[in-house]
Design an enzyme around this catalytic site. Structure first.
Site, PDB file in Angstrom:
ATOM      1  N   ARG A 223       0.836  -1.208   0.000  1.00 35.85           N
ATOM      2  CA  ARG A 223       0.000   0.000   0.000  1.00 35.85           C
ATOM      3  C   ARG A 223       0.871   1.259   0.000  1.00 35.85           C
ATOM      4  NH1 ARG A 223      -4.594   0.667   4.489  1.00 35.85           N
ATOM      5  NH2 ARG A 223      -2.812   1.196   5.779  1.00 35.85           N
TER       6      ARG A 223
ATOM      7  N   LYS B 161      -2.446   7.115   1.194  1.00 35.04           N
ATOM      8  CA  LYS B 161      -2.160   7.483   2.583  1.00 35.04           C
ATOM      9  C   LYS B 161      -1.051   8.534   2.554  1.00 35.04           C
ATOM     10  CE  LYS B 161      -1.757   4.984   6.975  1.00 35.04           C
ATOM     11  NZ  LYS B 161      -2.875   5.579   7.700  1.00 35.04           N
TER      12      LYS B 161
ATOM     13  N   GLU C  63     -15.222   7.923   5.619  1.00 37.70           N
ATOM     14  CA  GLU C  63     -14.479   7.079   6.568  1.00 37.70           C
ATOM     15  C   GLU C  63     -14.244   7.888   7.838  1.00 37.70           C
ATOM     16  OE1 GLU C  63     -10.526   6.285   4.989  1.00 37.70           O
ATOM     17  OE2 GLU C  63     -10.449   8.289   4.119  1.00 37.70           O
TER      18      GLU C  63
END
Ligand SMILES: Cc1ncc(COP(=O)(O)O)c(C=O)c1O
Length: 282
Positions: A43, A145, A178
């Site tokens: 990720r 991220k 989220e």
């Protein structure tokens, strides 16, 4: 190089400091073993790609570096307990100005900290959350991220001012996205609902494992856009993250969720998540 925090320094010209021009990952250990480390490193690479940042370590070397740092810290520490590793990679130093072309060498910092479990009360009673509408200015990274968490910080500040543990972020059109550092799930009847990753949310590793565990808990998983009413009318609500695993939300926007206590389906999912991951029961 492993150094004490006081000796770890970063340039004031570092773009992570100047612009939040950075990507990162947070990983925890269970009994010394980093959980889903390879997925976190994948990720990290995916996030870097999304913002056009070239990483200097291969995934395999990055995995080895985290493992070796954890081992060193564990050996020096001489006490049991899990650890958290945070990898921070900035685009590096560059002249003032947004053009990233001037920054040629990424700066990589690996933090290793003790894992701090949640207070028992948060587990037994659940926590409260607010919904928080925002423009999500960092959507250019589409769920990567990245180092700029300013909107999450502002949302969390509002949550804390209202005595809540977490803020659930709503996008411009009012859709549920989220939590500030978590993914959100609702249980309604026999269905487990969560926003799809086609929306600008982080594809949480815990989120994926919880979706995989749905059928073990007798639930049908449905990834679809949710409105705030889906949260307000849920039987059960919870957030997921590496650090919190599954955590029940028992109040939202000052109203109880379902019976106002952590629900049986969340419990069943939490147990299935731990079992599937080869971990002892919660
Ligand atoms: C914005 C955001 N969403 C979701 C998560 C949960 O992701 P994971 O389960 O991979 O920790 C995080 C974790 O830090 C996050 O920062």
């Amino acid at each position: 190089v492993l150094v004490p925090v006081e000796r770890a320094t970063v340039s004031v010209y570092d773009r992570g400091f100047l612009y939040g021009d950075a990507v990162f990952e947070t990983i925890r250990t269970y009994e010394g073993e980093p959980f889903r480390l390879e997925e976190h490193i994948d990720r990290l690479g995916w996030s870097a790609e999304r913002v056009g940042m070239k990483l200097t370590l291969s995934s395999a070397d990055q995995v080895a570096e985290v493992r070796s740092a954890l081992k060193k810290v564990e050996a020096e520490r001489g006490e049991p307990g899990d650890l958290v590793a945070r990898i921070m990679i900035t685009r590096g130093e560059g002249p003032f100005g947004l053009d990233p072309a001037g920054a040629t060498t990424p700066c990589r910092v690996l933090f290793i900290h003790p894992y701090r479990p949640l207070p028992d009360k948060d587990r037994t009673d659940g926590v409260s959350a607010i919904t928080y509408a925002t423009y999500r200015p960092s959507d250019a990274a589409r769920g990567a991220k990245v180092g700029n968490y300013l909107e999450s910080i502002v949302a969390l500040r509002e949550a804390r001012a209202r005595g809540a543990h977490e803020a659930i972020i709503l996008g411009v059109d009012g859709q549920v996205l989220e939590g500030t550092t978590s993914n959100v799930f609702a249980v309604r009847g026999g269905r487990l609902l969560t926003p799809p990753t086609s929306l600008p949310i982080l594809p949480g590793i815990t989120r994926g494992l919880v979706l995989d565990a749905a059928s073990d808990a007798g639930l049908v998983a449905e990834e679809r856009p949710l409105a705030p009413a889906d949260l307000h009318d849920a039987d059960e609500l919870f957030v997921t993250s590496t650090i919190r695993e599954l955590l029940s939300i028992t109040r939202i926007d000052d109203r109880p969720v379902g019976a106002g206590v952590p629900g049986p389906k969340t419990r069943a999912l939490y147990e299935a998540f731990r079992r599937n991951a080869g971990l002892p029961p919660p």
